[in-house]
Scaffold this motif. Sequence first.
Motif, short mmCIF file in Angstrom:
data_model
loop_
_atom_site.label_atom_id
_atom_site.label_comp_id
_atom_site.label_asym_id
_atom_site.label_seq_id
_atom_site.Cartn_x
_atom_site.Cartn_y
_atom_site.Cartn_z
N UNK A 99 24.09 42.15 5.01
CA UNK A 99 24.90 42.07 6.23
C UNK A 99 24.27 41.08 7.21
N UNK A 100 22.95 41.13 7.36
CA UNK A 100 22.26 40.19 8.26
C UNK A 100 22.40 38.75 7.75
N UNK A 101 22.33 38.58 6.45
CA UNK A 101 22.50 37.25 5.86
C UNK A 101 23.92 36.73 6.07
N UNK A 102 24.86 37.62 6.20
CA UNK A 102 26.25 37.22 6.38
C UNK A 102 26.61 36.81 7.80
N UNK A 103 25.81 37.21 8.77
CA UNK A 103 26.15 36.91 10.17
C UNK A 103 26.32 35.40 10.42
N UNK A 107 29.76 33.68 11.59
CA UNK A 107 29.82 32.84 12.79
C UNK A 107 30.39 31.47 12.47
N UNK A 108 30.06 30.95 11.30
CA UNK A 108 30.61 29.66 10.87
C UNK A 108 32.13 29.74 10.73
N UNK A 109 32.62 30.83 10.15
CA UNK A 109 34.06 31.00 10.03
C UNK A 109 34.71 31.13 11.41
N UNK A 110 34.06 31.86 12.30
CA UNK A 110 34.56 32.00 13.67
C UNK A 110 34.68 30.62 14.32
N UNK A 111 33.62 29.83 14.17
CA UNK A 111 33.61 28.49 14.76
C UNK A 111 34.68 27.60 14.11
N UNK A 112 34.88 27.76 12.81
CA UNK A 112 35.90 26.98 12.12
C UNK A 112 37.30 27.29 12.62
N UNK A 113 37.57 28.56 12.85
CA UNK A 113 38.87 28.95 13.39
C UNK A 113 39.05 28.38 14.79
N UNK A 114 38.02 28.52 15.60
CA UNK A 114 38.09 28.01 16.98
C UNK A 114 38.26 26.50 16.99
N UNK A 115 37.58 25.79 16.11
CA UNK A 115 37.73 24.34 16.03
C UNK A 115 39.15 23.96 15.61
N UNK A 116 39.73 24.77 14.72
CA UNK A 116 41.07 24.47 14.21
C UNK A 116 42.15 24.68 15.26
N UNK A 117 42.05 25.75 16.03
CA UNK A 117 43.14 26.04 16.97
C UNK A 117 42.75 25.82 18.43
#
Length: 138
Positions: A99-103, A107-117
């Motif tokens: 779970x810690x390794x996934x954070x 966060x990268x996916x969160x940033x990718x979504x934010x960059x996209x929209x």
Amino acid sequence: MTVCTCRALSQATRRVHRLYDAALAPLGLTIGQFSLLSQIRSSPGLTLMELATRNIMDPSTVSRLLRPLIARGLVETLVDTEDRRTRRVRLTGEGARLQAEGIPKWKSAQAGLEAAIGSAANADLRALLGTVITTLAD
């Protein structure tokens, strides 16, 4: 059907899931599984029903998501000390590590979504979804 809000929301959800699932794929996790790991880590000892309620899911759906996590040794179920019919879940050491390794991947996916929209649209989307969730509560 072109103006069906449910259809549009379902399609958007599938696209967003793909973004997060791709980020978490190196860990062998889906966003649904990662979300459960994160919730269990922050609130160890939840029951399956409590997890289902927090996720607005059926208990059977939570069980289906947990099954591979239990099989991988990431989550364990424990019999409740007061009610032996109740099972509680907690992360194993390996589950906490993964779970810690996934954070950062999450966060990268969160940033990718934010960059996209865009950050403003992303914030508006979260606010609108929060309104939908609370307004349409059971």
